[in-house]
Design an enzyme around this catalytic site. Structure first.
Site, PDB file in Angstrom:
ATOM      1  N   ARG A  79      29.920  93.246  16.480  1.00 46.57           N
ATOM      2  CA  ARG A  79      29.388  94.198  15.502  1.00 46.57           C
ATOM      3  C   ARG A  79      29.646  95.633  15.935  1.00 46.57           C
ATOM      4  NH1 ARG A  79      23.580  91.318  13.886  1.00 46.57           N
ATOM      5  NH2 ARG A  79      24.513  89.262  13.532  1.00 46.57           N
ATOM      6  N   ARG A  88      21.020  95.794  22.021  1.00 45.42           N
ATOM      7  CA  ARG A  88      21.977  96.069  20.947  1.00 45.42           C
ATOM      8  C   ARG A  88      23.368  96.284  21.530  1.00 45.42           C
ATOM      9  NH1 ARG A  88      20.426  97.264  15.881  1.00 45.42           N
ATOM     10  NH2 ARG A  88      18.337  97.654  16.637  1.00 45.42           N
ATOM     11  N   GLU A 133      12.816  91.639  17.586  1.00 49.61           N
ATOM     12  CA  GLU A 133      13.522  90.580  16.879  1.00 49.61           C
ATOM     13  C   GLU A 133      14.453  89.786  17.790  1.00 49.61           C
ATOM     14  OE1 GLU A 133      15.881  92.001  13.575  1.00 49.61           O
ATOM     15  OE2 GLU A 133      17.022  90.125  13.507  1.00 49.61           O
ATOM     16  N   SER A 190      16.438  85.618  13.012  1.00 45.03           N
ATOM     17  CA  SER A 190      16.205  85.971  11.631  1.00 45.03           C
ATOM     18  C   SER A 190      16.600  84.745  10.812  1.00 45.03           C
ATOM     19  CB  SER A 190      17.082  87.168  11.284  1.00 45.03           C
ATOM     20  OG  SER A 190      16.729  87.700  10.042  1.00 45.03           O
ATOM     21  N   ARG A 220      19.498  88.541  23.957  1.00 47.30           N
ATOM     22  CA  ARG A 220      18.110  88.999  23.888  1.00 47.30           C
ATOM     23  C   ARG A 220      17.165  88.007  24.557  1.00 47.30           C
ATOM     24  NH1 ARG A 220      17.347  92.127  18.010  1.00 47.30           N
ATOM     25  NH2 ARG A 220      18.981  93.674  18.450  1.00 47.30           N
TER      26      ARG A 220
END
Length: 424
Positions: free
Chosen positions: A262, A277, A349, A352, A390
């Site tokens: 990403r 991130r 988070e 999801s 994460r």
RNA sequence: GGAGAGGUGGCCGAGUGGCCGAAGGCGGCCGCUUGCUAAGCGGCAGAGGGUUAACAGCCCUCCGAGGGUUCGAAUCCCUCCCUCUCCGCCA
């Protein structure tokens, strides 16, 4: 993609639902309706001209066989053809605009989704586990990781720039253990393990909703017109695109480990420290392709399958239901799972889980034949099970000890062949 | 990367400019018949869209995808994608 027929028949309903996401969206619907009206008007006219042309062309064939003169009728058809040509061009233009617009309209939030503007309005659904009481100041994972020699930020940046990290020694091993643990868990529950390509064609990303609107977030290999996947959701969900599945083959459960790539274009300054991130991170993904009648049950099950990973790892978490304003583009309803980060004293988070209903299926043209023999769109769901980087960060933080070492969660000890990660 | 062949309905497969949305076979569904680890006979059956009260009718589009030629294209031309064979390269 939304059902154009629904937009035609219940425009006010569609606008009301979309406005819960963003007040400006209803304007798009007005544009869609306008273009759709024009499209149908052109189409009706065009089709009657084509019918006329077909009829006359057939006549020409008959007359020719009888050896009769056809020059007059041929001239007529030529004239019709000219009108057809110009209408076709008009149609192409209108249809192109309409399609482009439709591809940029997000999914309708499900009626059960709480109304709200941003993440502040998300609703906590449940919590699991007690955050540990630390007799010392818990350190952030980047400090722990650097001290243990498992996260090498400096050399990561040297190789590839910011937001790239080298994971080393016991960290690399822990990451691999996590991937195996997650895949083993999910396959034991009936998910088929898939190893998909990481580079995909543009239409694949259009199928799941990343294109055309979110081009900026993707890495692209220009010369080959291929994109790096931002999540395994993309290849997995598209696996059956263009197919008509048998009803008895539903539901389809899949899981895959892939890196995710990403550009993080809009997140300058956010989560700069650590590995929360990154431009490249590992994820184990869950994807379901299901009968429309069952998709909300399946969402609950999917979410609990992802939660199961955290339970077994002993990491405290909570589940929140995203509000309308925070919902992703393709999702009708989403649960985020957030894991506890002691150094930040908050949940972040880590998964999801979404039901996209038939929004993606429409774009991909994935259908099934129901018991009446009718072809219907499937519903698609996806969820992280889990984001591996994460998870590693959460383990470092939640399992840290005062001397800087980190305990290995029990379920991973067989995979790791170690109980403790200690400084070298 | 080079040379060649090809992509047609659930599957196999015919079709080289009009009567082809497409022969034939297999498979599927329905009915009849025989009467039995099944056969025979007859019938039905693709997808998307427009019109519409209508899943009635009518019409349009679809033979890998997109353009083009033509009064008319599955059939001719161009581009792309994919599959197969041979050669080259390669973990």
């Amino acid at each position: 993609m939304l059902d154009i027929e629904l937009i035609r028949k219940k425009p006010e309903f569609v606008k009301e639902r979309l406005s819960t996401r963003d007040k400006t969206l209803p304007d798009l619907i007005d544009e869609v309706l306008e273009l759709d009206k024009r499209r149908r008007k052109i189409l009706t006219e065009l089709e009657s001209l084509r019918a006329e042309r077909n009829k006359k062309s057939k006549e020409i064939g008959l007359l020719k066989r009888e050896g009769k003169d056809t020059s007059i009728i041929e001239k007529e058809v030529r004239e019709i053809k000219e009108r057809i040509d110009s209408l076709e061009e008009e149609l192409r233009e209108v249809q192109g605009k309409l399609r482009d617009l439709m591809l940029r309209v997000p999914n309708l939030p499900h009626e059960s989704v709480p109304i709200g503007e941003d993440e502040e309005d998300n609703v906590e659904v449940r919590r699991w586990g007690e955050p540990r009481d630390f007799p010392f100041d818990p350190k952030p994972h980047w400090e722990i990781g650097e001290k243990l020699g498992v996260l090498d930020f400096e050399r990561g940046a040297r190789l590839s720039g910011s937001r790239f990290t080298v994971v080393r020694s016991w960290g690399a091993k822990l990451e691999r253990a996590l991937i195996n643990f997650m895949l083993d868990l999910h396959t034991s529950k009936g998910y088929e393990e898939i190893l998909p390509p990481h580079l995909v064609r543009p239409e694949i990303l259009e199928g799941t909703g990343q294109l055309p609107k979110f081009e900026e977030d993707l890495y692209k290999c220009e010369r080959d017109d291929l994109y790096l996947i931002p999540t395994a959701e993309v290849p997995l969900t598209n696996l059956f695109r263009g197919e008509i599945l048998k009803e008895e083959n539903l539901p389809i459960y899949m899981t895959a480990y892939t890196p995710c790539y990403r550009r993080e274009a809009g997140s300058h300054g956010k989560d700069i420290r650590g590995i929360i991130r990154q431009h490249q991170f590992n994820k184990v993904e869950l994807v379901k392709i299901v009968h429309p009648d069952t998709s909300y049950e399946e969402l609950e099950k999917l979410t609990s399958d992802a939660e199961e990973v955290l339970k077994l790892l002993g990491l405290p978490y909570r589940v929140v239901e995203l509000c309308t304003g925070d919902l992703g583009f393709s999702a009708a309803k989403t649960y985020d799972i957030e894991v506890w980060f002691p150094s930040q004293s908050r949940y972040r988070e880590i998964s999801s889980c979404s039901n996209c209903e038939d929004f993606q299926a429409r774009r991909m043209n994935t259908r099934f034949k129901d018991s009446n023999g009718k072809n219907r769109f499937v519903h698609t769901l996806n969820g992280s099970g889990l984001a591996v980087g994460r998870t590693l960060a959460a383990i470092l933080e939640n399992y840290q000890r005062e001397d800087g070492s980190v305990e290995v969660p029990e379920v991973l000890r067989d995979y790791m062949k170690a109980d403790i990660i200690a400084p070298a």
